[in-house]
Write a protein that holds these residues in place. Structure first.
Motif, short mmCIF file in Angstrom:
data_model
loop_
_atom_site.label_atom_id
_atom_site.label_comp_id
_atom_site.label_asym_id
_atom_site.label_seq_id
_atom_site.Cartn_x
_atom_site.Cartn_y
_atom_site.Cartn_z
N ARG A 29 -6.07 3.26 7.88
CA ARG A 29 -4.83 4.02 7.97
C ARG A 29 -3.66 3.06 8.02
O ARG A 29 -3.82 1.86 8.24
CB ARG A 29 -4.87 4.88 9.24
N SER A 38 -10.49 4.36 3.61
CA SER A 38 -9.38 3.42 3.60
C SER A 38 -8.82 3.29 5.00
O SER A 38 -8.79 4.27 5.74
CB SER A 38 -8.28 3.92 2.68
N VAL A 80 0.18 1.37 6.54
CA VAL A 80 0.88 1.06 5.30
C VAL A 80 0.41 -0.28 4.73
O VAL A 80 1.18 -1.11 4.32
CB VAL A 80 2.40 1.05 5.53
N TRP A 81 -0.89 -0.51 4.74
CA TRP A 81 -1.43 -1.78 4.25
C TRP A 81 -1.17 -1.99 2.77
O TRP A 81 -1.23 -3.11 2.27
CB TRP A 81 -2.94 -1.83 4.52
N TRP A 82 -0.91 -0.92 2.07
CA TRP A 82 -0.77 -1.03 0.61
C TRP A 82 0.63 -1.40 0.15
O TRP A 82 0.86 -1.57 -1.01
CB TRP A 82 -1.18 0.30 -0.04
N LYS A 83 1.58 -1.53 1.10
CA LYS A 83 2.92 -1.83 0.61
C LYS A 83 2.97 -3.28 0.13
O LYS A 83 2.18 -4.12 0.59
CB LYS A 83 3.97 -1.56 1.68
N PRO A 84 3.85 -3.62 -0.82
CA PRO A 84 3.84 -4.97 -1.41
C PRO A 84 4.03 -6.05 -0.35
O PRO A 84 4.68 -5.82 0.66
CB PRO A 84 5.04 -4.94 -2.37
#
Ligand code: CUA
Length: 206
Positions: free
Chosen positions: A13, A11, A15-19
């Motif tokens: 690194r 994955s 904060v790509w997963w924040k909404p």
């Protein structure tokens, strides 16, 4: 492996997963809605748009098409322009135009505001029918007879330009359509080059 190197196996690194941000969601929503509008327009244009060919299409053997075109020429020929027959079919009739490397046969003489069924087919390779200076474009494909219901609305001396690259002489593949006002005044009397600009000579593409 250095710490900065990434492979598709891990994955990323950060904060790509924040909404997604609200503005981004709105943007995606607008884009999606527009996609749906365009999607709906495709069938709508097909049904309501005036730009679709009123196509009659059927398979045809190129030789049979050439034969039919020759018959058509023999039936309604009114003259010729340097060997290319000028054909004036009566209103309402079936008109045959054959494309081949590198000419359009024959020269058509049609009456303004009268309806015709214009048949287009190629005797060899793909050609493109482009009526200049009007914006009428159509593919001309060997093996298929496309019948278009046409009604010339402007009188004049028009050029058919091939807009599909078809070989070494593509750029000189220029045909001619003459649209006359009212009943054909020149039946039995050839319309010579004096009636308008002549068909472009070989090498004279523009
Ligand atoms: Cu025919 Cu290009």
């Amino acid at each position: 492996m250095t710490p900065e190197t990434h492979t598709g196996l891990e994955s990323p690194r950060g904060v790509w997963w924040k909404p997604a941000h609200k503005a981004e969601k709105i943007w995606v929503g607008i884009a999606f809605a527009w996609c749906m509008v365009l999607f709906a327009m495709m069938p709508l244009w097909h049904l309501r748009g005036g730009q679709n060919p009123s196509g009659i299409r059927r398979r045809v053997d190129p030789q049979a098409y050439e034969h039919r075109t020759q018959e058509f020429i023999a039936q309604y020929k009114v003259g010729d322009d340097r060997g290319m027959p000028i054909v004036a079919p009566p209103p309402g009739s079936d008109v045959y135009l054959a494309a081949r490397q590198f000419q359009w046969t024959p020269i058509l003489q049609l009456e303004k505001d009268k309806e015709y069924v214009l048949h287009l087919s190629s005797l060899d390779v793909n050609h493109g029918f482009s009526l200049y200076p009007l914006n009428v474009n159509f593919q001309v494909i060997p093996g298929y007879d496309y019948g278009l219901r046409v009604k010339p609305t402007q009188s004049g001396d028009f050029r058919i330009i091939c807009n599909e690259f078809c070989g070494i002489g593509h750029h000189v593949m220029v045909g001619r359509v003459i649209v006359v006002d009212g009943a054909s005044p020149s039946v039995g009397e050839p319309v010579g080059p004096s009636a308008g600009p002549p068909v472009l000579p070989a090498g004279g593409a523009r």
